[in-house]
Design an enzyme around this catalytic site. Sequence first.
Site, PDB file in Angstrom:
ATOM      1  N   PHE A   1       0.860  -1.181   0.000  1.00  0.00           N
ATOM      2  CA  PHE A   1       0.000   0.000   0.000  1.00  0.00           C
ATOM      3  C   PHE A   1       0.896   1.229   0.000  1.00  0.00           C
ATOM      4  O   PHE A   1       1.619   1.485   0.964  1.00  0.00           O
ATOM      5  CB  PHE A   1      -0.965   0.059   1.189  1.00  0.00           C
ATOM      6  CG  PHE A   1      -1.913   1.219   1.039  1.00  0.00           C
ATOM      7  CD1 PHE A   1      -3.099   1.081   0.332  1.00  0.00           C
ATOM      8  CD2 PHE A   1      -1.594   2.471   1.541  1.00  0.00           C
ATOM      9  CE1 PHE A   1      -3.946   2.166   0.129  1.00  0.00           C
ATOM     10  CE2 PHE A   1      -2.440   3.563   1.338  1.00  0.00           C
ATOM     11  CZ  PHE A   1      -3.613   3.414   0.634  1.00  0.00           C
TER      12      PHE A   1
ATOM     13  N   ASP B   1       9.496   2.870   1.826  1.00  0.00           N
ATOM     14  CA  ASP B   1       8.314   3.670   2.171  1.00  0.00           C
ATOM     15  C   ASP B   1       8.077   3.525   3.668  1.00  0.00           C
ATOM     16  O   ASP B   1       7.532   2.527   4.136  1.00  0.00           O
ATOM     17  CB  ASP B   1       7.106   3.195   1.354  1.00  0.00           C
ATOM     18  CG  ASP B   1       5.850   4.018   1.675  1.00  0.00           C
ATOM     19  OD1 ASP B   1       5.853   4.747   2.689  1.00  0.00           O
ATOM     20  OD2 ASP B   1       4.870   3.914   0.914  1.00  0.00           O
TER      21      ASP B   1
ATOM     22  N   LYS C   1       2.703  11.243   7.033  1.00  0.00           N
ATOM     23  CA  LYS C   1       1.872  11.051   8.220  1.00  0.00           C
ATOM     24  C   LYS C   1       2.382  11.805   9.449  1.00  0.00           C
ATOM     25  O   LYS C   1       2.132  12.992   9.579  1.00  0.00           O
ATOM     26  CB  LYS C   1       1.715   9.557   8.512  1.00  0.00           C
ATOM     27  CG  LYS C   1       0.940   8.817   7.408  1.00  0.00           C
ATOM     28  CD  LYS C   1       0.531   7.451   7.851  1.00  0.00           C
ATOM     29  CE  LYS C   1       0.007   6.590   6.709  1.00  0.00           C
ATOM     30  NZ  LYS C   1      -1.385   6.863   6.366  1.00  0.00           N
TER      31      LYS C   1
HETATM   32  C1  LIG Z   1       3.070   2.940   3.559  1.00  0.00           C
HETATM   33  C2  LIG Z   1       2.199   4.035   3.050  1.00  0.00           C
HETATM   34  N1  LIG Z   1       2.586   4.751   1.977  1.00  0.00           N
HETATM   35  C3  LIG Z   1       1.843   5.758   1.495  1.00  0.00           C
HETATM   36  C4  LIG Z   1       0.624   6.087   2.054  1.00  0.00           C
HETATM   37  C5  LIG Z   1      -0.186   7.199   1.472  1.00  0.00           C
HETATM   38  O1  LIG Z   1      -0.205   8.307   2.293  1.00  0.00           O
HETATM   39  P1  LIG Z   1      -1.323   9.444   2.088  1.00  0.00           P
HETATM   40  O2  LIG Z   1      -2.634   8.868   2.511  1.00  0.00           O
HETATM   41  O3  LIG Z   1      -0.866  10.582   2.978  1.00  0.00           O
HETATM   42  O4  LIG Z   1      -1.302   9.812   0.645  1.00  0.00           O
HETATM   43  C6  LIG Z   1       0.170   5.359   3.154  1.00  0.00           C
HETATM   44  C7  LIG Z   1      -1.127   5.662   3.774  1.00  0.00           C
HETATM   45  O5  LIG Z   1      -1.711   4.872   4.491  1.00  0.00           O
HETATM   46  C8  LIG Z   1       0.976   4.304   3.668  1.00  0.00           C
HETATM   47  O6  LIG Z   1       0.588   3.570   4.716  1.00  0.00           O
END
Ligand SMILES: Cc1ncc(COP(=O)(O)O)c(C=O)c1O
Length: 407
Positions: free
Chosen positions: A147, A232, A261
């Site tokens: 994700f 990530d 976040k």
């Molecule tokens: C690992 C990871 N990458 C990217 C994102 C995307 O972040 P955003 O919702 O701020 O676009 C999330 C969101 O849950 C995430 O958990």
Amino acid sequence: MTSVVPARTSAELIGAEEPVLAHNYHPLPVVVSRAEGTWVEDVEGRRYLDMLAGYSALNFGHRHPALVEAAHRQLDRLTLTSRAFHNDRLAEFAQRLAALTGLDMVLPMNTGAEAVESAVKVARKWAYDVKGVPDGRATIVVAADNFHGRTTTIVSFSTDETARSGFGPFTPGFRVVPYNDLAALEEAVDETTAGVLIEPVQGEAGVIIPDDGYLAGVRELTRREGCLFIADEIQSGLGRTGRTLAVEHEAVVPDMVLLGKALGGGIVPVSAVVARREVLQVLHPGEHGSTFGGNPLAAAVGTAVVELLETGEFQRRAAELGEVLREGLRALTGRGIVGFRSRGLWAGVDVDPALGTGREVSERLMREGVLVKDTHGSTIRLAPPLTITAGELRGALGTLEKVLGDA
Ligand SMILES: Cc1ncc(COP(=O)(O)O)c(C=O)c1O
């Protein structure tokens, strides 16, 4: 916290959303109007322990005083310049964030998905400019069940049909391999590979923790094959797992780290690509940007977040309280839960499907004053603010035990 008389009831407010708000979420039926620390309060004045923490955007709890103060101070001076001009907050933010992660340069953005998109662009540009991949041929290897966000390019390499279906045509240039499988990764990497993009712990998939050695193996393989390791850490980073970054559990330094976040302290959206100089220096004026990325308010809050993490206190708390969480979940294993995975203050808990779906368990917990969110099937995710006390954590585990026992 003092309660306020609700202007409208929860039911009225939920009903009012229905016709005017896109139905892209299925929230629990709780309408929050105030929050402080680990606690939120709904419009009727009921209090709930927040065991989700905004999907880890609230690692420091709601309205952490140091972060609120930093935001207030900055609101009174300067909020936005765009990157057409310099602002007096950005240099310190970038310097301290780079130092915190052990990397050199920062590309500030706003949301997590933007950080991922930016990393994809940077990796491709690096492949063409530095590695010498023929134009238009660069590939990025990703993991199944990932994700990384919701943009068209990001859902192009998702393996979740709900996230993808109906949103094609998709962006090419991605190869998907099973997570936690170094042999499959080795097979997928070739001379066109710009980088390998993975979550060090797969959060949305249910807090999936790879085997010991996997992250070090990815580091070794990407170095050997001459491609970038892109971690990530948008959900796993900034203290959640008991370290500043989850990759530190294997003493690994990736080429690019994606943060979001909690970087905005639960106050403003702040994300960043943090990378080695040879990587981020492939970007030149006009090639990438964002009106809000690196704005002074974001930089001020982000700097205050980094300052909290520089103390090491939150990482320590997550590690220590993570043991309390593990103990509690171990005690419930076979008594309502069939298994769990945890690292620091972060757990994916597989509830016995006979006792209900993750959604049903989340609703029961909500009625008992604990907020969590399901991920898939009968799995719920626990990710409280790192400011939670051992007593509050034990209380939440006790509520989980009661809810599962009553089922
Ligand atoms: C690992 C990871 N990458 C990217 C994102 C995307 O972040 P955003 O919702 O701020 O676009 C999330 C969101 O849950 C995430 O958990």
